[in-house]
Write a protein that holds these residues in place. Structure first.
Motif, PDB file in Angstrom:
ATOM      1  N   ALA A  41       0.820  -1.209   0.000  1.00  0.00           N
ATOM      2  CA  ALA A  41       0.000   0.000   0.000  1.00  0.00           C
ATOM      3  C   ALA A  41       0.853   1.258   0.000  1.00  0.00           C
ATOM      4  CB  ALA A  41      -0.925  -0.007   1.219  1.00  0.00           C
ATOM      5  N   ALA A  42       2.029   1.189   0.649  1.00  0.00           N
ATOM      6  CA  ALA A  42       2.889   2.373   0.749  1.00  0.00           C
ATOM      7  C   ALA A  42       3.814   2.535  -0.449  1.00  0.00           C
ATOM      8  CB  ALA A  42       3.721   2.291   2.027  1.00  0.00           C
ATOM      9  N   ALA A  43       4.060   1.455  -1.191  1.00  0.00           N
ATOM     10  CA  ALA A  43       5.080   1.488  -2.245  1.00  0.00           C
ATOM     11  C   ALA A  43       4.504   1.463  -3.645  1.00  0.00           C
ATOM     12  CB  ALA A  43       6.034   0.309  -2.059  1.00  0.00           C
ATOM     13  N   GLN A  44       3.255   1.860  -3.814  1.00  0.00           N
ATOM     14  CA  GLN A  44       2.659   1.910  -5.147  1.00  0.00           C
ATOM     15  C   GLN A  44       3.385   2.935  -6.010  1.00  0.00           C
ATOM     16  OE1 GLN A  44       0.295   0.033  -6.391  1.00  0.00           O
ATOM     17  NE2 GLN A  44      -0.468  -1.011  -4.573  1.00  0.00           N
ATOM     18  N   ALA A  45       3.635   2.576  -7.263  1.00  0.00           N
ATOM     19  CA  ALA A  45       4.355   3.486  -8.170  1.00  0.00           C
ATOM     20  C   ALA A  45       3.584   4.768  -8.401  1.00  0.00           C
ATOM     21  CB  ALA A  45       4.631   2.775  -9.493  1.00  0.00           C
ATOM     22  N   GLU A  46       2.259   4.673  -8.438  1.00  0.00           N
ATOM     23  CA  GLU A  46       1.445   5.864  -8.675  1.00  0.00           C
ATOM     24  C   GLU A  46       1.144   6.636  -7.413  1.00  0.00           C
ATOM     25  OE1 GLU A  46      -1.154   2.172  -8.351  1.00  0.00           O
ATOM     26  OE2 GLU A  46       0.705   2.789  -9.369  1.00  0.00           O
ATOM     27  N   GLY A  47       1.666   6.211  -6.293  1.00  0.00           N
ATOM     28  CA  GLY A  47       1.445   6.899  -5.025  1.00  0.00           C
ATOM     29  C   GLY A  47       0.834   5.961  -3.999  1.00  0.00           C
ATOM     30  N   PRO A  48       0.917   6.316  -2.717  1.00  0.00           N
ATOM     31  CA  PRO A  48       0.392   5.444  -1.669  1.00  0.00           C
ATOM     32  C   PRO A  48      -1.095   5.167  -1.854  1.00  0.00           C
ATOM     33  CG  PRO A  48       1.723   7.210  -0.726  1.00  0.00           C
ATOM     34  CD  PRO A  48       1.527   7.535  -2.170  1.00  0.00           C
ATOM     35  N   ALA A  49      -1.489   3.945  -1.470  1.00  0.00           N
ATOM     36  CA  ALA A  49      -2.896   3.553  -1.491  1.00  0.00           C
ATOM     37  C   ALA A  49      -3.368   3.363  -0.053  1.00  0.00           C
ATOM     38  CB  ALA A  49      -3.066   2.262  -2.289  1.00  0.00           C
ATOM     39  N   TRP A  50      -4.666   3.282   0.120  1.00  0.00           N
ATOM     40  CA  TRP A  50      -5.208   3.068   1.466  1.00  0.00           C
ATOM     41  C   TRP A  50      -4.665   1.752   2.014  1.00  0.00           C
ATOM     42  CZ3 TRP A  50      -7.930  -0.332   4.411  1.00  0.00           C
ATOM     43  CH2 TRP A  50      -8.502   0.166   5.589  1.00  0.00           C
ATOM     44  N   ALA A  52      -2.200   3.538   3.511  1.00  0.00           N
ATOM     45  CA  ALA A  52      -1.024   4.403   3.593  1.00  0.00           C
ATOM     46  C   ALA A  52      -1.375   5.862   3.359  1.00  0.00           C
ATOM     47  CB  ALA A  52       0.028   3.954   2.578  1.00  0.00           C
ATOM     48  N   THR A  53      -2.556   6.131   2.813  1.00  0.00           N
ATOM     49  CA  THR A  53      -2.996   7.517   2.636  1.00  0.00           C
ATOM     50  C   THR A  53      -3.482   8.141   3.937  1.00  0.00           C
ATOM     51  OG1 THR A  53      -5.168   6.665   1.972  1.00  0.00           O
ATOM     52  CG2 THR A  53      -3.602   7.185   0.214  1.00  0.00           C
ATOM     53  N   GLN A  54      -3.641   7.340   4.975  1.00  0.00           N
ATOM     54  CA  GLN A  54      -4.056   7.818   6.296  1.00  0.00           C
ATOM     55  C   GLN A  54      -2.905   7.575   7.275  1.00  0.00           C
ATOM     56  OE1 GLN A  54      -7.009   9.341   6.723  1.00  0.00           O
ATOM     57  NE2 GLN A  54      -7.426   9.038   4.544  1.00  0.00           N
ATOM     58  N   PRO A  55      -1.984   8.532   7.427  1.00  0.00           N
ATOM     59  CA  PRO A  55      -0.788   8.295   8.242  1.00  0.00           C
ATOM     60  C   PRO A  55      -1.059   7.758   9.647  1.00  0.00           C
ATOM     61  CG  PRO A  55      -0.523  10.305   6.994  1.00  0.00           C
ATOM     62  CD  PRO A  55      -1.928   9.847   6.762  1.00  0.00           C
ATOM     63  N   VAL A  62       1.193  -0.576  11.378  1.00  0.00           N
ATOM     64  CA  VAL A  62       2.583  -1.030  11.264  1.00  0.00           C
ATOM     65  C   VAL A  62       3.160  -1.386  12.638  1.00  0.00           C
ATOM     66  CG1 VAL A  62       4.928  -0.291  10.711  1.00  0.00           C
ATOM     67  CG2 VAL A  62       3.082   0.168   9.113  1.00  0.00           C
ATOM     68  N   LEU A  63       2.951  -0.522  13.620  1.00  0.00           N
ATOM     69  CA  LEU A  63       3.518  -0.783  14.943  1.00  0.00           C
ATOM     70  C   LEU A  63       2.891  -2.031  15.568  1.00  0.00           C
ATOM     71  CD1 LEU A  63       5.666   0.573  16.685  1.00  0.00           C
ATOM     72  CD2 LEU A  63       3.849   1.745  17.912  1.00  0.00           C
ATOM     73  N   ALA A  64       1.580  -2.167  15.449  1.00  0.00           N
ATOM     74  CA  ALA A  64       0.914  -3.335  16.020  1.00  0.00           C
ATOM     75  C   ALA A  64       1.310  -4.614  15.288  1.00  0.00           C
ATOM     76  CB  ALA A  64      -0.599  -3.147  15.975  1.00  0.00           C
ATOM     77  N   ALA A  65       1.393  -4.564  13.953  1.00  0.00           N
ATOM     78  CA  ALA A  65       1.713  -5.764  13.182  1.00  0.00           C
ATOM     79  C   ALA A  65       3.171  -6.165  13.303  1.00  0.00           C
ATOM     80  CB  ALA A  65       1.365  -5.530  11.705  1.00  0.00           C
ATOM     81  N   PRO A 113       5.739   6.977   4.654  1.00  0.00           N
ATOM     82  CA  PRO A 113       5.508   5.722   5.373  1.00  0.00           C
ATOM     83  C   PRO A 113       6.842   5.175   5.902  1.00  0.00           C
ATOM     84  CG  PRO A 113       4.337   5.725   3.284  1.00  0.00           C
ATOM     85  CD  PRO A 113       5.236   6.939   3.284  1.00  0.00           C
ATOM     86  N   PRO A 114       6.858   4.569   7.087  1.00  0.00           N
ATOM     87  CA  PRO A 114       5.694   4.183   7.903  1.00  0.00           C
ATOM     88  C   PRO A 114       5.225   5.259   8.870  1.00  0.00           C
ATOM     89  CG  PRO A 114       7.671   3.285   8.874  1.00  0.00           C
ATOM     90  CD  PRO A 114       8.112   3.995   7.615  1.00  0.00           C
TER      91      PRO A 114
END
Length: 601
Positions: A41-50, A52-55, A62-65, A113-114
């Motif tokens: 979700a964070a490494a999409q070439a066209e930009g972050p996807a959900w 990752a769009t909600q910091p 990320v921290l929990a996982a 991200p992250p």
């Protein structure tokens, strides 16, 4: 609560923990898949996807996982499934809230991200490790507070197990890279391509780590053996650090503390020394049982080291109080103050443990055990407070720094506006906006300059007062536009023109638009200025001049070169490239014609 059943050789019996290996491998694989999906979700070439769009949400996930599955791996087979599930939900929720808070209160221009700062990640991991090994023995004993030897056994065993598992995972990847290199030698790149794919590398890493945890648990007796050897070796290092710290403290009355202040990191150094003493004292004390008593020389070293903790913590507190009194609170100083509080508890408890046998009849260093438990609980509480709204270091620092400015403890010229703009998140930027509405004109000017800055360097440059440049016009008798000679701010090439670094300026119409540009030369550079639509002289760029050594050639002052009568604009040998909405500027390679050595007849 259930635990492993072990045979006399130390091998885990699956009779007491059926399905243990599949459960651990399932946890590892699930963690790998979740982390891969977050990465994707964070490494999409066209930009972050959900998401990752909600910091805040992304940081929480990320921290929990990252850390909750590690705790679950350690708890499988030791805690009952219901207890483990409940503890997992609580831990994941707390980690997610810490991640959410950290991302929600940042305001970086380079927010990527992250969305997590390193201190949050490090302290969250430490808090989870401590909390887990406070809860696990207590649940096993069905009491609020377990026996100290249970805390010691579980925590140190888990620490060794963690180190070995990380080492196993690292060795696995080294072998994969070695295999990829071998296949590449014979022209096969499939393995190198495979390990470069995130869908493979992330899940496999988590799965291999889970496998390592399972393998080290199966041979728990060997883990205890490794732990025993490691503790024995580390305990003898206590002699070294005790002698060094004692020598340091003994020398202070003769050398003074001035050298310590000059380091700029006195508090960190002293607290690090105190932490080393605390860790090594525990390696010598271990679980405190009579059959684990260290040799006499180590018992003496433990008592001496325990007493030395007090002066170290006092020095750290003094250093902190001086720095805070002089320069106010910063996030680093608040975190250091929290560490000093924990250190003070250790110092008091260990000092009492060392001296109590002389005051009343107690076992050797017995009060150390209660001190460790109290300090562990305090550490978890402080970490949760620091990285939550309760005691957010950025918010407390901003409040203290702006209060110092308002009461005159620091002048408007010396105030650190860059900290509010770049180092204190949203709280700092809100405070900077408030300062921009101040009744003090100087504060307003500097605050607005900081708001417009894109880097700390720009804030520093904006704080330097403007200066009128000293520029000589060429040819002699020519005059320069008054607007070009107006006071300029630091960062403009004209700012350096003055005194021994006088500049020379020549007016030329370089692009044939009917308006003169100005070439400004110092001894080593030539800057180009042109007027914008508001008739302001704006720095457009600089000319790079190559010097080619050789017979009859000498390094020339560019101010003299600018006086040449044959000075004229020259077309570029290669055109620019139009790349859609962007333009590629050709940068010529600096080169000199080859020099041929003279041939003697």
């Amino acid at each position: 609560m259930t635990d492993f059943a072990h045979d006399p050789t130390g091998r885990a019996s699956l009779d007491g923990a059926r399905g243990l290996a599949p459960a651990r491998l399932g946890i590892g694989l699930a963690q790998g898949v979740i982390l891969y999906l977050l990465y994707r979700a964070a490494a999409q070439a066209e930009g972050p996807a959900w998401p990752a769009t909600q910091p805040p949400l992304f940081a929480a996930l990320v921290l929990a996982a990252t850390f909750t599955p590690v705790m679950l791996l350690a708890g499988v087979g030791r805690l009952g499934w219901k207890t483990l599930a409940l503890w997992g939900v609580v831990a994941a929720t707390v980690l997610a809230l810490l991640g959410w808070h950290d991302a929600a209160h940042q305001a970086s221009d380079y927010f990527r991200p992250p969305y997590l700062r390193f201190p949050v990640v490090a302290f969250a991991a430490a808090a989870l490790f401590i909390a887990h090994h406070l809860i696990f023995p207590a649940v096993a004993a069905r009491r609020w507070i377990a026996d100290f030897d249970d805390y010691f056994d579980t925590a140190w065993k888990a620490g060794v197990q963690l180190v070995l598992s990380l080492g196993f995972t690292g060795a696995f990847w080294l072998l994969l890279f070695l295999g990829a290199a071998l296949f590449r030698v014979i022209g096969l790149s499939f393995l190198a391509d495979l390990i470069g794919e995130a869908w493979f590398s992330i899940p496999v890493t988590c799965l291999v780590f889970a496998t390592a945890v399972q393998l080290t648990d199966v041979r728990s007796g060997l883990i205890r053996g490794v732990r025993t050897v490691a503790l024995m070796l580390l305990s003898w290092l206590l002699l070294v650090i005790t002698v060094l710290v004692a020598g340091f403290l003994a020398a202070l009355p003769f050398t003074g503390l001035e050298g310590l202040w000059k380091t700029g990191s006195a508090t960190a150094l002293v607290l690090s020394a105190a932490a080393s003493l605390i860790i090594l004292i525990n390696t010598a004390y271990q679980d405190g049982r009579a059959d684990n008593l260290p040799p006499v020389v180590l018992r003496v070293a433990v008592r001496v080291a325990a007493v030395l903790l007090t002066p170290l913590i006092l020095i750290a507190v003094w250093c902190l109080s001086l720095r805070i009194g002089q320069h106010g609170l910063t996030p680093d100083r608040i975190i250091a103050s929290a560490c000093a509080v924990v250190g003070a508890v250790y110092a008091a408890g260990y000092g009492w443990a060392a001296l109590s046998p002389f005051l009343r009849k107690t076992a050797w260093m017995k009060p150390l055990e209660r001190t460790n438990v109290v300090s562990a609980v305090l550490t978890v509480g402080i970490i949760l407070a620091l990285f939550s709204p309760l005691a957010d270091p950025a918010r407390l620092s901003v409040a203290d720094q702006t209060a110092r400015l308002k009461r005159g403890a620091v002048s408007a010229a010396d105030f650190d506006y860059a900290f509010l703009r770049f180092g204190a998140g949203k709280a700092g930027r809100a405070a900077l906006a408030d300062l921009a509405r101040s009744s003090d004109a100087e504060i307003v000017r500097r605050a607005k300059a900081a708001q417009a800055a894109t880097s700390r360097y720009e804030v520093k440059q904006a704080a330097v007062p403007p200066r009128t440049p000293t520029v000589t016009a060429w040819p002699e008798g020519a005059t320069l536009p008054p607007a070009f000679l107006a006071p300029t701010a630091a960062g403009d090439p004209r700012y350096a023109c003055g005194g021994q670094n006088d500049c020379l300026a020549v007016q030329r119409d370089l692009n044939g638009d009917g308006r003169d540009e100005i070439l400004l030369a110092s001894s080593y550079s030539i800057a180009l200025f042109a007027q914008d639509d508001d008739d302001r002289w704006v720095h457009q760029g600089d000319y790079q001049v190559s010097y080619c050594p050789g017979p009859g050639s000498e390094l020339r002052d560019l101010r003299e070169a600018l006086k040449r009568p044959d000075l004229e604009a020259a077309a570029s040998a290669w055109p620019d490239l139009r790349l859609g909405a962007e333009t590629g500027r050709f940068q010529p390679k600096a080169g000199c014609p080859p020099q041929h050595a003279a041939v003697n007849p």
